[in-house]
Design an enzyme around this catalytic site. Structure first.
Site, PDB file in Angstrom:
ATOM      1  CG  ASP A 148      -1.175   2.336  -3.956  1.00 34.48           C
ATOM      2  OD1 ASP A 148      -2.228   2.383  -3.295  1.00 34.48           O
ATOM      3  OD2 ASP A 148      -0.430   3.311  -4.128  1.00 34.48           O
ATOM      4  CG  PHE A 186      -2.134  -0.837   0.990  1.00 30.32           C
ATOM      5  CD1 PHE A 186      -3.313  -0.246   0.574  1.00 30.32           C
ATOM      6  CD2 PHE A 186      -2.071  -2.209   1.116  1.00 30.32           C
ATOM      7  CE1 PHE A 186      -4.433  -1.030   0.310  1.00 30.32           C
ATOM      8  CE2 PHE A 186      -3.180  -2.995   0.868  1.00 30.32           C
ATOM      9  CZ  PHE A 186      -4.364  -2.399   0.464  1.00 30.32           C
ATOM     10  CB  CYS A 187      -0.238   4.750  -0.691  1.00 29.45           C
ATOM     11  SG  CYS A 187       0.264   6.421  -0.280  1.00 29.45           S
ATOM     12  N   PRO A 188       2.614   4.309   1.169  1.00 36.60           N
ATOM     13  CG  PRO A 188       4.344   5.435   2.259  1.00 36.60           C
ATOM     14  CD  PRO A 188       3.123   4.601   2.513  1.00 36.60           C
ATOM     15  N   GLY A 189       4.248   2.334   0.128  1.00 35.05           N
ATOM     16  CA  GLY A 189       5.171   1.213  -0.032  1.00 35.05           C
ATOM     17  C   GLY A 189       5.864   1.109  -1.386  1.00 35.05           C
TER      18      GLY A 189
END
Lengths: 80, 137
Positions: A44, A17-20
């Site tokens: 994402d 997920f953001c910011p991954g």
């Protein structure tokens, strides 16, 4: 649409997920050599915009954002 | 000179801590140097023995069970993992608030190793005063 290039490094951040995905891309960028092509796989939707913006802003080359049927592939070349 | 971001984490609920750690990541992506000052309920959550945090702010009351099960199902990283990742990638420094640590009898050794140092407010403000972005979360 730009042509895909065979990447030197693939960052598979699908499911992250953001910011991954963006952070993993920056990490890979820092470890890469000038001229390396990095591909990021992401599910994402925010990453598509964030990563492309980061690549342009950082003065690197955005090769393209490819829709891969269920995920995106963002491809960049490290030029600096 | 690099742009600086200064962020105070004061709330100890997951919604705020997650927003904070994601914004830290965004600042890192924008090549900013980030200084984070952790105080009050956020500092309580930074204790090594804090346990799993399943608290939400007032607006999220009653939503805890639903939200945390969705987050688990979708494997959303914890706010601490997001902050750790930002620290690996960029120039991020996390400080504990000396006033609140003293008040609650918390020492540096009681805190997550992410906390680089326990400092006073004046030292943090000195770091923050020439920032491009300052946030209190």
């Amino acid at each position: 649409m730009a042509e895909e290039i065979k990447p030197d490094k693939i960052v598979d951040a699908r499911g992250s997920f953001c910011p991954g995905p963006l952070m993993e891309m920056i990490k890979a960028y820092k470890q890469a050599k000038i001229g390396d092509v990095i591909s990021v796989y992401s599910t994402d939707s925010g990453t598509k915009k964030d990563a492309a913006a980061w690549i342009n802003k950082s003065g690197n080359q955005l090769i393209g954002v490819f829709d891969k049927n269920g995920y995106y592939e963002i491809e960049m070349k490290k030029v600096k | 000179m690099v742009d600086k971001a200064s962020i105070v984490l004061a709330s100890g609920t997951v919604d705020k801590l997650m927003a904070g750690s994601i914004i830290v990541s965004g600042a890192v992506a924008n090549e900013m140097e980030v200084n984070v000052f952790v105080t009050f309920w956020a500092l309580m959550e930074m204790r090594k023995n804090a346990g799993e945090n399943t608290k939400l702010g007032v607006e999220g009351k009653g939503m805890e069970k639903q939200l945390f099960s969705i987050m688990k199902e979708k494997k959303v990283p914890s706010w601490k993992d997001t902050l750790k990742q930002a620290m690996e990638v960029g120039d991020v420094h996390v400080y504990g608030c000396a006033m609140f640590a003293d008040l609650m009898g918390i020492g540096k050794d009681d805190l997550d190793p992410m906390i680089e140092e326990v400092i006073g407010v004046s030292q943090f403000v000195d770091m923050a005063k020439d920032s491009k972005m300052t946030l209190f979360i």
